[in-house]
Design an enzyme around this catalytic site. Structure first.
Site, PDB file in Angstrom:
ATOM      1  N   GLY A 217      30.636  45.919 -39.241  1.00  0.00           N
ATOM      2  CA  GLY A 217      32.033  47.044 -38.939  1.00  0.00           C
ATOM      3  C   GLY A 217      32.978  45.596 -38.568  1.00  0.00           C
TER       4      GLY A 217
ATOM      5  CB  SER B  81      36.019  56.219 -29.509  1.00  0.00           C
ATOM      6  OG  SER B  81      37.671  57.284 -29.511  1.00  0.00           O
TER       7      SER B  81
ATOM      8  N   GLY C   2      40.001  46.647 -41.020  1.00  0.00           N
ATOM      9  CA  GLY C   2      40.459  46.704 -40.064  1.00  0.00           C
ATOM     10  C   GLY C   2      40.466  45.720 -38.129  1.00  0.00           C
TER      11      GLY C   2
ATOM     12  N   GLY D  56      36.815  45.455 -37.040  1.00  0.00           N
ATOM     13  CA  GLY D  56      36.143  44.257 -36.774  1.00  0.00           C
ATOM     14  C   GLY D  56      36.539  43.378 -37.276  1.00  0.00           C
TER      15      GLY D  56
ATOM     16  CE1 TYR E  68      33.751  58.026 -33.788  1.00  0.00           C
ATOM     17  CE2 TYR E  68      35.892  59.083 -32.025  1.00  0.00           C
ATOM     18  CZ  TYR E  68      35.474  57.836 -32.903  1.00  0.00           C
ATOM     19  OH  TYR E  68      35.270  56.931 -32.582  1.00  0.00           O
TER      20      TYR E  68
END
Length: 310
Positions: free
Chosen positions: A22, A151, A26, A28, A176
């Protein structure tokens, strides 16, 4: 008076090989940039080649001597994951740093991966599980530090053990949360198994807090035609410098986790852990069960047709 943004000192990483999923934008991209600036060679497995090339160009513009390169990866396809694993094993280079950072968040309608798994569970957790499995010889050879990016959503909801693929009902945020809880349990179980088996791998977790990235913006590939209400709010707060972080500050917990002192879990230290300087965090209650961790490990091996031998 302008606020000073948090930062950390990254040690010299010359001679280290890092893999960051990723990394095309952003958080990553910020991680890849900081690792490369510290001297690591950074491999960036990406789905979108054009975005990846733009990310490499941006890193090289900031750090002309940076050693960064792309590899092809679609985390939502176990065939693609296996192909990347085979390619890197053929290259035969020990991996010293690995950050599982890529992910998708809250498609408005249930979607599935190429292998039929609910998209978030299949991408955020199973794709990374399979990738680590395929890269295990290289991770062991490099005595790697493996950081799994979870997260704040892993601190709510639960794993839907009776319907992991959300076939009977679908709730995007609950799915999620499940994907991030599962990924966190995997990261902790990897550490336990490495210690027990003498694999030489150190595995820990990080979370970025909340930042204005493209995770909640319009994403046609996940069926989202426009930014979510939450995404618009986050970007508005970021423009005012309130409560939330930036991609660069949100990258700091994982950067510290993969290069700094050994701790199980890092995240922002500010209000409600939404932003701020990175620091060790209290492990979320949903991540504390060793029985759940062993269970998700065994299920993941079965679902991905991979195994990580002792």
């Amino acid at each position: 008076m302008a606020r000073t943004r948090p930062d950390i000192t990254v040690p010299d990483l010359t001679g280290k090989l890092a893999v960051v999923t990723g990394a095309s934008d952003g958080v990553g991209l910020s991680l890849a940039r900081r690792l490369a600036a510290a001297g690591a060679e950074v491999l960036m497995p990406v789905r979108n080649q054009a975005k990846g090339e733009a990310a490499v160009a941006a890193i090289k513009q900031a750090h002309p001597r940076a050693a960064v390169s792309l590899r092809e990866l679609e985390l939502s396809s176990l065939e693609s994951v296996a192909a990347l694993g085979a390619r890197l094993r053929d290259e035969g280079r020990p991996i010293h740093l690995f950050i599982g950072n890529a992910g998708v968040m809250t498609p408005p309608d249930r979607q599935t991966t190429a292998d039929g798994f609910e998209l978030q569970f299949g991408t955020n957790h199973l794709g990374h599980f399979a990738l680590v499995s395929h890269l295990m010889p290289l991770l062991r050879a490099g005595r790697a530090r493996v950081t799994s990016q979870i997260s704040v959503a892993a601190n709510s909801n639960a794993i839907n053990w009776d319907d992991l693929n959300w076939e009977r009902s679908y709730d995007g945020m609950r799915a999620y949360s499940q994907s991030k809880i599962a990924f966190g349990l995997f990261g902790l179980e990897l550490e336990r198994r490495s210690r027990a088996g003498g694999w030489g791998i150190t595995s820990n977790l990080a979370h970025p807090g909340v930042a204005a990235t493209n995770l909640l913006t319009a994403r046609p590939e996940v069926g989202r035609a426009r930014a979510t209400t939450g995404g618009r709010f986050i970007h508005a707060m970021a423009r005012r410098g309130l409560l939330v972080g930036t991609p660069d500050t949100a990258a700091l917990p994982a950067l510290l986790a993969v290069t700094g002192p050994d701790a199980r879990f890092y995240g922002p230290s500010g209000f409600q852990h939404l932003a701020g300087a990175p620091a060790e965090q209290t492990l979320y209650p949903r991540l504390r069960s060793t029985e759940d961790a062993a269970r998700i490990w065994e299920i993941s091996e079965r679902l991905t047709s991979t195994s990580i031998p002792a």
